[in-house]
Every structure is written in C-alpha cells, then in structure tokens.
Motif scaffolding. Structure first.
Motif, short mmCIF file in Angstrom:
data_model
loop_
_atom_site.label_atom_id
_atom_site.label_comp_id
_atom_site.label_asym_id
_atom_site.label_seq_id
_atom_site.Cartn_x
_atom_site.Cartn_y
_atom_site.Cartn_z
N GLY A 56 0.83 -1.20 0.00
CA GLY A 56 0.00 0.00 0.00
C GLY A 56 0.86 1.25 0.00
N GLY A 57 0.42 2.25 -0.77
CA GLY A 57 1.16 3.50 -0.82
C GLY A 57 2.54 3.36 -1.43
N THR A 63 11.04 -2.03 2.87
CA THR A 63 10.66 -0.93 3.78
C THR A 63 9.71 -1.44 4.85
OG1 THR A 63 10.95 0.75 2.06
CG2 THR A 63 9.55 1.33 3.93
N TYR A 64 8.76 -2.28 4.45
CA TYR A 64 7.76 -2.76 5.42
C TYR A 64 8.39 -3.60 6.53
CZ TYR A 64 3.61 -4.74 7.49
OH TYR A 64 2.64 -5.11 8.40
N PHE A 65 9.35 -4.46 6.17
CA PHE A 65 9.92 -5.36 7.17
C PHE A 65 11.10 -4.74 7.94
CE2 PHE A 65 7.85 -8.59 4.45
CZ PHE A 65 7.11 -9.23 5.44
N THR A 66 11.59 -3.59 7.51
CA THR A 66 12.70 -2.95 8.22
C THR A 66 12.39 -2.65 9.69
OG1 THR A 66 13.74 -2.01 6.24
CG2 THR A 66 14.14 -0.87 8.32
N PRO A 67 11.21 -2.09 10.04
CA PRO A 67 10.93 -1.84 11.45
C PRO A 67 10.98 -3.10 12.31
CG PRO A 67 9.32 -0.73 10.06
CD PRO A 67 10.11 -1.62 9.17
N ASP A 229 -0.48 6.61 7.30
CA ASP A 229 -1.72 5.91 6.92
C ASP A 229 -1.71 4.45 7.37
OD1 ASP A 229 -2.70 8.21 5.82
OD2 ASP A 229 -2.26 7.65 3.73
N PHE A 230 -0.54 3.88 7.59
CA PHE A 230 -0.45 2.48 7.99
C PHE A 230 -0.96 2.26 9.41
CE2 PHE A 230 1.77 1.83 4.16
CZ PHE A 230 1.91 0.46 3.96
#
Length: 271
Positions: A56-57, A63-67, A229-230
């Motif tokens: 999304g976005g 990027t999503y799994f980095t945190p 937005d996530f």
C-alpha cells in the motif's frame, strides 16, 4: 594518620564496566557477526522473497519489514544476548570472581545495559545504511519521527536488557542457555509482527503478544518507518504509542526489580 579511600560511584564503575564489556564484545568474532549481520541477512531474504509485493502506498517489502528487523535486532542484542552470555559467565565462575570486587550488582547491570545500548546503536546504523543503499528502503526525514525513535529505542533497549539479566537465571548451565533462550525469542518474534503482518495474526495470538515488550517495540518502529496511513492497519486503527510507552516502562521496572531479586553471582550447585 590514615587516609580515607572513597570508593567510586555506582555510575562511574558502571561506565568503566561498559567500556570493558564493549572491548570484550568486539573480541568475540562469532557474537559480533551474529549481532550485526543476522537482522541484515533476514531483511535481505524477506526483500528477495516478497520483492514483487507492495503493502500500500508504494511501500516495498524491504521498507515494510525494516521496522520489525530493527526491533528484532534490539531484542536479540538485549534479551537474548544477555540471557545467554550472563549464564555462561556464571557457569564459568566469571561472576564469582567479580563478586569479590567492590563492584555492586547495579554497576554490573549498568555495564551490561551500556554494552547493549552501544552495540544496538551500531547495529541499527549498519542496518539502516545497508537498507537505504542496497535495498532501497525509504528512510524517514521528519524530526518528529526521529524523536519518537529515540524514546522507543531507549525504552526497548533498557527493558530488554533488564529482562535478559533476570532471565539469565533460568538456564541451569551455560551450555543449556542457548537451548533455553532461543526458542523463547523465536516464539516472540513470530507472535509480535516481526516476520508477519501483525494484523493478519489470529486474535488470540495478538492478545498474548500484546503482553510482551517486543510487540510494542515492533509497532513503535513501524510508526517511525512506515507512512502514517499504515496506523489504520494496526489493531484499533492507531499506533497506540502511549500504551506502548506504558507497557515498555512497566517491563523495565518489573525486569529491574526481578533482576535484583533473583540475580546470582554463582551457579546453583555452588550454594
């Protein structure tokens, strides 16, 4: 006339102990490689497996799994590393020898926490460098997000450290430490949204994970590295930063109290 010798403060001894711990850490090549490269390798694997997936976005898999990898790295450096290393030090009578010095348990704890803070900062910097340069991870630029990162990082590191010190009494020997600690860490990683989208996990699993600090550490890191937005994909449609701060702070206090009560300088069979 006799000269009165004043012992150095707990803080000063803890700082000296931190310097020694850091030096010893960099002498252990295997531990060095595991601490610094494990999250990077896993992030690269997830980026390759989900390379064609967007969340999304235009947010890429990397990027999503980095945190989650950042949170996992902090937990590995704090809880897992200290649980295992202290159990080994106790088994090898290193702690027994330290007990004969004027160093207090508080200074010893401070040295371990200082080690974790130092290595976690270096680990994070290396992960972010590789993620940004090689995996095209989007790095946040807003000062507000970096201020948020600082308090989440400090609370997560400190709570993981004191819990690792407390949990180090569970293994009966240094040899058994890895076998006892690693499954606990893996279980928490799978339940806390490190390797999966947290909202896709079963409700009962989310409820259990919400009791432990890794879930809130991972969620806090998502609030830093993912678009605002996530937050709507999280349970309750918000990052729950206030709740996360409370949970991490409670674990920090509880872990510190337990660590001071159960910490042992010697093996169980030593009496």
């Amino acid at each position: 006339m006799s000269t009165l010798h004043v012992l150095p403060s707990t803080f000063k001894v803890g700082l000296s102990r931190t310097k020694l711990e850091v030096k010893e850490f960099f002498r252990e090549r295997e531990q060095l490689i595991f601490t610094f490269f494990f999250p990077i390798v896993f992030l690269a694997i997830f980026s390759a497996v989900f390379g064609g997936t967007t969340f999304g976005g235009g947010v890429t898999a990397a990027t999503y799994f980095t945190p989650g990898m950042i949170a996992s790295g902090i937990f590995l450096s704090s809880f897992q590393s200290l649980s295992i290393s202290i159990a080994i030090e106790r088994d090898q009578d290193v702690l027994k020898r330290l007990r004969g010095t004027p160093m207090s348990p508080q200074s010893y704890f401070a040295g371990k926490i200082g080690l974790v803070l130092t290595t976690s900062i270096m680990q994070f910097a290396l992960l972010l460098l590789v993620a940004g340069l090689l995996l095209d991870v989007t790095i946040p630029t807003e000062p507000e997000k970096w201020l948020r990162f600082v308090w989440i990082f400090i609370l997560g590191t400190a709570s993981g450290s004191v819990l690792g010190i407390a949990f180090s009494v569970v293994p009966k020997s240094g040899k058994a430490a890895s076998a006892v600690v690693t499954p606990v860490v893996l279980l928490l990683q799978f339940m806390s949204g490190v390797y999966f989208v947290y909202s896709d996990l079963p409700g009962w699993m989310q409820s259990i994970a919400s009791v432990f600090p890794l879930k809130w550490l991972a969620q806090g890191m998502r609030s830093v590295f993912l678009p605002d937005d996530f937050r709507f994909t999280e349970p309750g449609g918000t990052w729950q930063l206030g709740t996360g701060a409370i949970v991490l702070s409670l674990w920090l206090v509880v872990g510190l109290v337990i660590a001071q009560r159960v910490f042992r300088w010697t093996r169980r069979d030593a009496g």
